[in-house]
Design a protein around this motif. Structure first.
Motif, short mmCIF file in Angstrom:
data_model
loop_
_atom_site.label_atom_id
_atom_site.label_comp_id
_atom_site.label_asym_id
_atom_site.label_seq_id
_atom_site.Cartn_x
_atom_site.Cartn_y
_atom_site.Cartn_z
N UNK A 6 0.84 -1.21 0.00
CA UNK A 6 0.00 0.00 0.00
C UNK A 6 0.87 1.25 0.00
N UNK A 7 1.98 1.21 0.74
CA UNK A 7 2.86 2.38 0.78
C UNK A 7 3.40 2.70 -0.60
N UNK A 8 3.85 1.67 -1.33
CA UNK A 8 4.44 1.92 -2.66
C UNK A 8 3.37 2.33 -3.66
N UNK A 9 2.12 1.99 -3.39
CA UNK A 9 1.02 2.52 -4.22
C UNK A 9 0.77 3.99 -3.90
N UNK A 10 0.98 4.36 -2.64
CA UNK A 10 0.77 5.75 -2.22
C UNK A 10 1.88 6.68 -2.68
N UNK A 11 3.09 6.16 -2.87
CA UNK A 11 4.23 7.01 -3.20
C UNK A 11 3.97 7.91 -4.42
N UNK A 12 3.44 7.39 -5.53
CA UNK A 12 3.15 8.28 -6.66
C UNK A 12 2.09 9.34 -6.32
N UNK A 13 1.16 8.98 -5.44
CA UNK A 13 0.14 9.95 -5.04
C UNK A 13 0.77 11.08 -4.22
N UNK A 16 2.46 13.33 -6.63
CA UNK A 16 1.52 14.19 -7.35
C UNK A 16 1.06 15.35 -6.47
N UNK A 17 0.78 15.04 -5.24
CA UNK A 17 0.28 16.07 -4.32
C UNK A 17 1.38 17.02 -3.85
N UNK A 18 2.51 16.46 -3.41
CA UNK A 18 3.54 17.27 -2.75
C UNK A 18 4.83 17.43 -3.54
N UNK A 19 4.94 16.73 -4.66
CA UNK A 19 6.14 16.80 -5.48
C UNK A 19 7.02 15.57 -5.28
N UNK A 20 7.80 15.28 -6.31
CA UNK A 20 8.68 14.10 -6.28
C UNK A 20 9.69 14.22 -5.15
N UNK A 21 10.24 15.40 -4.95
CA UNK A 21 11.23 15.58 -3.89
C UNK A 21 10.68 15.19 -2.53
N UNK A 43 13.20 4.99 -8.20
CA UNK A 43 13.80 5.26 -9.51
C UNK A 43 12.75 5.64 -10.55
N UNK A 44 11.62 4.97 -10.50
CA UNK A 44 10.56 5.28 -11.46
C UNK A 44 10.06 6.71 -11.29
N UNK A 45 9.88 7.13 -10.04
CA UNK A 45 9.47 8.52 -9.79
C UNK A 45 10.49 9.50 -10.35
N UNK A 50 12.33 13.17 -15.43
CA UNK A 50 13.54 13.52 -16.18
C UNK A 50 14.83 13.40 -15.38
N UNK A 51 14.78 12.78 -14.24
CA UNK A 51 15.96 12.66 -13.38
C UNK A 51 16.52 11.24 -13.47
N UNK A 52 16.78 10.82 -14.72
CA UNK A 52 17.20 9.45 -14.99
C UNK A 52 18.56 9.13 -14.38
N UNK A 53 19.48 10.08 -14.40
CA UNK A 53 20.80 9.84 -13.76
C UNK A 53 20.63 9.52 -12.28
N UNK A 54 19.72 10.24 -11.62
CA UNK A 54 19.47 9.97 -10.21
C UNK A 54 18.81 8.61 -10.02
#
Length: 130
Positions: A6-13, A16-21, A43-45, A50-54
């Motif tokens: 559930x946590x990893x499902x929430x991570x993209x949310x 979206x809400x607060x930013x990738x950082x 890594x997917x986030x 566009x932060x593929x190197x990271x």
């Protein structure tokens, strides 16, 4: 569904809400946040923004467990030889009961076969056996 999933499902949310950082900053607070399980999610986030190197840096910390994902991002960056090296050093699957490698033929990976799969032509100094 386990709490970790559930946590990893929430991570993209969260991203979206607060930013990738912010999502990435919160990931280590999860018990598995610094694990090989978390690395492809983080890594997917990064790659999506566009932060593929990271993303590569995150996956390199757990390369043996995430070699396929790492190779994909390296190919995206045009680092075909690095991707090839990652895929070639993968540990062979083992027969857990017997504790030995499975007798299985693996495809021979070359820079040309990776480029052919990803649809890019070899450079002028390369020749692919046909």
């Amino acid at each position: 569904m386990p709490a970790a999933d559930r946590y990893w499902l929430r991570l993209p949310l969260i991203a979206t809400r607060d930013g990738v950082g912010e999502a990435i900053a919160q990931a280590p607070s999860h018990p598995e946040g610094a694990s090989s399980y978390a690395a492809p999610h983080i890594a997917e986030l990064l790659a999506r923004t566009g932060r593929t190197e990271e993303a590569v840096s995150v996956l390199e910390q757990h390369a043996s467990a995430n070699s396929h994902d790492l190779a994909g991002y390296l190919i995206d960056l045009g680092r075909i030889e690095d991707a090839l090296a990652v895929l070639q050093r993968r540990a062979p699957p083992t027969d857990r009961a017997a504790g030995r490698p499975l007798a299985r033929r693996s495809p021979v990976l070359t820079a040309c076969s990776i480029r052919a799969c990803w649809g890019s032509a070899p450079s002028s100094e390369e020749r692919c056996a046909g």
